[in-house]
Design an enzyme around this catalytic site. Structure first.
Site, PDB file in Angstrom:
ATOM      1  N   GLY A 127       0.829  -1.209   0.000  1.00 24.31           N
ATOM      2  CA  GLY A 127       0.000   0.000   0.000  1.00 24.31           C
ATOM      3  C   GLY A 127       0.860   1.253   0.000  1.00 24.31           C
ATOM      4  O   GLY A 127       0.958   1.942   1.024  1.00 24.31           O
ATOM      5  N   TYR A 128       1.498   1.520  -1.103  1.00 20.12           N
ATOM      6  CA  TYR A 128       2.308   2.732  -1.238  1.00 20.12           C
ATOM      7  C   TYR A 128       1.532   3.796  -2.023  1.00 20.12           C
ATOM      8  O   TYR A 128       1.266   4.871  -1.535  1.00 20.12           O
ATOM      9  CB  TYR A 128       3.612   2.420  -1.992  1.00 20.12           C
ATOM     10  CG  TYR A 128       4.782   1.989  -1.141  1.00 20.12           C
ATOM     11  CD1 TYR A 128       4.600   1.314   0.048  1.00 20.12           C
ATOM     12  CD2 TYR A 128       6.089   2.248  -1.550  1.00 20.12           C
ATOM     13  CE1 TYR A 128       5.689   0.921   0.811  1.00 20.12           C
ATOM     14  CE2 TYR A 128       7.178   1.863  -0.792  1.00 20.12           C
ATOM     15  CZ  TYR A 128       6.982   1.202   0.382  1.00 20.12           C
ATOM     16  OH  TYR A 128       8.060   0.816   1.126  1.00 20.12           O
ATOM     17  N   GLU A 244      12.556  -3.897  -4.304  1.00 17.56           N
ATOM     18  CA  GLU A 244      11.530  -4.105  -5.339  1.00 17.56           C
ATOM     19  C   GLU A 244      12.181  -4.122  -6.717  1.00 17.56           C
ATOM     20  O   GLU A 244      11.702  -4.771  -7.634  1.00 17.56           O
ATOM     21  CB  GLU A 244      10.491  -2.969  -5.255  1.00 17.56           C
ATOM     22  CG  GLU A 244       9.322  -3.146  -6.195  1.00 17.56           C
ATOM     23  CD  GLU A 244       8.206  -2.109  -5.993  1.00 17.56           C
ATOM     24  OE1 GLU A 244       8.263  -1.360  -5.003  1.00 17.56           O
ATOM     25  OE2 GLU A 244       7.300  -2.067  -6.830  1.00 17.56           O
TER      26      GLU A 244
HETATM   27  C1  FAD Z   1      -0.093  -2.623 -12.987  1.00 15.44           C
HETATM   28  C2  FAD Z   1       0.424  -1.795 -11.851  1.00 15.44           C
HETATM   29  C3  FAD Z   1       0.620  -2.379 -10.624  1.00 15.44           C
HETATM   30  C4  FAD Z   1       1.052  -1.606  -9.532  1.00 15.44           C
HETATM   31  N1  FAD Z   1       1.149  -2.205  -8.298  1.00 15.44           N
HETATM   32  C5  FAD Z   1       1.375  -1.437  -7.207  1.00 15.44           C
HETATM   33  C6  FAD Z   1       1.299  -1.996  -5.880  1.00 15.44           C
HETATM   34  O1  FAD Z   1       1.070  -3.200  -5.697  1.00 15.44           O
HETATM   35  N2  FAD Z   1       1.444  -1.173  -4.833  1.00 15.44           N
HETATM   36  C7  FAD Z   1       1.719   0.166  -4.975  1.00 15.44           C
HETATM   37  O2  FAD Z   1       1.868   0.840  -3.952  1.00 15.44           O
HETATM   38  N3  FAD Z   1       1.803   0.722  -6.204  1.00 15.44           N
HETATM   39  C8  FAD Z   1       1.636  -0.038  -7.322  1.00 15.44           C
HETATM   40  N4  FAD Z   1       1.683   0.522  -8.593  1.00 15.44           N
HETATM   41  C9  FAD Z   1       1.888   1.972  -8.698  1.00 15.44           C
HETATM   42  C10 FAD Z   1       3.160   2.366  -9.422  1.00 15.44           C
HETATM   43  O3  FAD Z   1       4.287   2.271  -8.613  1.00 15.44           O
HETATM   44  C11 FAD Z   1       2.901   3.799  -9.952  1.00 15.44           C
HETATM   45  O4  FAD Z   1       1.925   3.688 -10.975  1.00 15.44           O
HETATM   46  C12 FAD Z   1       4.128   4.467 -10.483  1.00 15.44           C
HETATM   47  O5  FAD Z   1       5.011   4.769  -9.435  1.00 15.44           O
HETATM   48  C13 FAD Z   1       3.789   5.750 -11.296  1.00 15.44           C
HETATM   49  O6  FAD Z   1       2.987   6.613 -10.542  1.00 15.44           O
HETATM   50  P1  FAD Z   1       1.600   7.219 -11.104  1.00 15.44           P
HETATM   51  O7  FAD Z   1       0.803   6.059 -11.649  1.00 15.44           O
HETATM   52  O8  FAD Z   1       0.998   8.034 -10.006  1.00 15.44           O
HETATM   53  O9  FAD Z   1       1.993   8.133 -12.316  1.00 15.44           O
HETATM   54  P2  FAD Z   1       2.480   9.676 -12.233  1.00 15.44           P
HETATM   55  O10 FAD Z   1       3.536   9.797 -11.199  1.00 15.44           O
HETATM   56  O11 FAD Z   1       1.273  10.540 -12.130  1.00 15.44           O
HETATM   57  O12 FAD Z   1       3.147   9.837 -13.658  1.00 15.44           O
HETATM   58  C14 FAD Z   1       2.401  10.038 -14.851  1.00 15.44           C
HETATM   59  C15 FAD Z   1       3.418  10.186 -15.976  1.00 15.44           C
HETATM   60  O13 FAD Z   1       4.243  11.325 -15.745  1.00 15.44           O
HETATM   61  C16 FAD Z   1       5.609  10.963 -15.669  1.00 15.44           C
HETATM   62  N5  FAD Z   1       6.286  11.753 -14.626  1.00 15.44           N
HETATM   63  C17 FAD Z   1       5.843  11.981 -13.362  1.00 15.44           C
HETATM   64  N6  FAD Z   1       6.748  12.727 -12.683  1.00 15.44           N
HETATM   65  C18 FAD Z   1       7.773  12.971 -13.549  1.00 15.44           C
HETATM   66  C19 FAD Z   1       9.010  13.671 -13.440  1.00 15.44           C
HETATM   67  N7  FAD Z   1       9.368  14.253 -12.296  1.00 15.44           N
HETATM   68  N8  FAD Z   1       9.820  13.707 -14.525  1.00 15.44           N
HETATM   69  C20 FAD Z   1       9.471  13.103 -15.696  1.00 15.44           C
HETATM   70  N9  FAD Z   1       8.316  12.429 -15.845  1.00 15.44           N
HETATM   71  C21 FAD Z   1       7.479  12.350 -14.796  1.00 15.44           C
HETATM   72  C22 FAD Z   1       5.591   9.491 -15.307  1.00 15.44           C
HETATM   73  O14 FAD Z   1       6.762   8.820 -15.671  1.00 15.44           O
HETATM   74  C23 FAD Z   1       4.372   9.004 -16.090  1.00 15.44           C
HETATM   75  O15 FAD Z   1       4.716   8.777 -17.438  1.00 15.44           O
HETATM   76  C24 FAD Z   1       1.313  -0.232  -9.695  1.00 15.44           C
HETATM   77  C25 FAD Z   1       1.134   0.355 -10.964  1.00 15.44           C
HETATM   78  C26 FAD Z   1       0.689  -0.402 -12.023  1.00 15.44           C
HETATM   79  C27 FAD Z   1       0.479   0.283 -13.345  1.00 15.44           C
END
Ligand code: FAD
Length: 395
Positions: A127-128, A244
């Protein structure tokens, strides 16, 4: 630098191959190889088989029930398992929470929780992420307010992988709202059957169900479930993310998937000739193969350095980017090879063999769509590029 395995590592590899040939259930391997969904029961069965051999958590120290594997053994294990068609070990307990508890947990937490990870009593989820906190994890808002010897948790987590099978979740929560965002985060362990928790499925683009949203309304959690000190969860969060991202290159997955594409391109004909002889297709294949070879060597170089106690810099980020790009490129090649047969079907229909794809490739389109995720989770590739750039500029 010697990139060959030592005699001991070769002996371990041979042992592992024998073990996999004898003990990996064929029905599970058949599902993995055809990229079909692996059920909870399959995953638990495979964990129990590995645990009986002491290999479920091979990299854990012996004192905690592991084998004390170094990075090379861990790599050999992952590669051989991939090549044999074994499902991936569900990482949340074994690879994420386990190392956290060994490093930051109390002796009581270690004695209670580590054996339960190994014997399958607990299925953990992570739950991150939150709707407004993914890449910018420190902006998380789920609150844990102290009330006597409990925390009261309110907020929402998202993208919780395989949470539908879990009985517990480890969470990052906000325990202090003022000051630097990173300095008010704590790491707590929550039972998913606590009153006030609701889990809702998220359907992924290929139709599969592997992620969830988790809502917390006045969920009471004993303070004893805090890991490490209050407000110092950010250090733990970063430590866990390091774990991870191990085996991030996923060389074994790519080797296996590329072999399957080659065999597919030998079966399929275009204009009366096997597709593999088509110049454009063969060039695409050769390019991916060359990149995969380069990644194998980079991966081994990095592992050799880690095994000798060397410090890794931005290499894991490089492997994450390249490894996921290669895997996605292989998916893309399979999609091109299949042509109209790669038109997507709902996963449930594919299990009823509704597909017109050659045998073993019915799920390739679903796999293509599902694997869009690998360049996002565990820290998106854009973020990894930022890390790489910062590492290079700092030199
Ligand atoms: C299938 C799947 C399973 C997952 N499982 C888990 C889980 O079990 N537990 C958990 O806690 N999380 C989980 N996640 C979450 C995952 O770690 C996040 O989706 C990831 O860290 C990206 O965050 P976001 O989705 O909020 O995208 P955002 O951070 O909103 O990013 C959107 C876009 O903007 C880009 N971006 C954002 N900031 C910057 C920057 N500073 N510079 C350049 N580009 C940027 C990103 O690369 C992306 O392309 C999962 C995600 C997916 C898709």
């Amino acid at each position: 630098m010697d990139l060959d395995y030592s005699p001991q590592e070769r002996a371990f590899q041979a042992d592992l191959r024998d073990f996999l040939a004898e003990h990996l259930p064929r029905d599970i391997a058949a599902k993995v190889t055809a990229r079909r969904e692996v059920s909870k029961d399959d995953m638990e069965r495979w964990h129990a088989i590995l645990n009986a051999r002491g290999w479920l958590a091979g990299s854990w120290p012996k004192a905690f029930g592991g084998e004390g594997w170094g990075p090379i053994e861990q790599h050999v294990f992952e590669e051989e398992c991939c090549l044999a068609g074994a499902p991936r070990i569900v990482p949340f307990g074994v690879k994420m929470l386990g190392p956290v508890l060994m490093q930051f947990g109390t002796p009581e937490q270690q004695a209670d929780l580590l054996p339960r990870i190994l014997d399958g009593t607990d299925w953990w989820c992570q739950g991150y992420s939150e709707p407004g906190a993914g890449s910018d994890l420190a902006s998380l808002k789920t609150r844990a307010d102290r009330d006597g010897d409990h925390y009261v948790i309110n907020g929402q987590k998202t993208w919780t992988t395989l949470g539908q099978y879990a009985n517990r979740i480890f969470c990052l929560v906000r325990t202090k709202v003022d000051g630097k965002p990173q300095e008010g985060i704590s790491f707590v362990l929550v039972d998913l059957d606590s009153p006030g928790i609701e889990m809702r499925p998220i359907r992924l683009i290929e139709g599969g169900y592997e992620v969830n949203e988790v809502f917390f309304t006045d969920v009471r959690v004993p303070v004893a479930n805090l890991v490490g000190a209050e407000n110092e969860g950010w250090t733990i969060a970063k430590f866990l993310l390091g774990h991870e991202r191990t085996n991030i290159a996923g060389v074994g997955f790519s080797v296996q998937a590329l072999e399957q594409v080659k065999s597919l391109a030998r079966q399929i004909t275009r204009n009366g000739r096997p597709l593999i002889q088509n110049t454009l297709f063969a060039a695409r294949l050769a390019r991916i193969e060359a990149e995969l070879d380069a990644m194998k060597i980079t991966n081994l170089r990095m592992l050799a350095r880690a095994a000798q106690g060397g410090r890794l810099g931005a290499e894991p980020s490089m492997l994450k980017i390249k490894g996921t790009e290669i895997r996605q490129a292989i998916n893309d090649l399979a999609r091109r090879a299949l042509g109209p047969a790669a038109a997507p079907f709902p996963s449930e229909d594919l299990d009823g063999n509704l597909s017109i794809a050659p045998e073993g490739h019915a799920h390739d389109a679903a796999s293509y769509f599902n694997n869009r995720k690998i360049s996002i989770y565990g820290g998106s590739n854009e973020i990894q590029r930022n890390i790489l750039a910062k590492g290079m500029m700092a030199r």
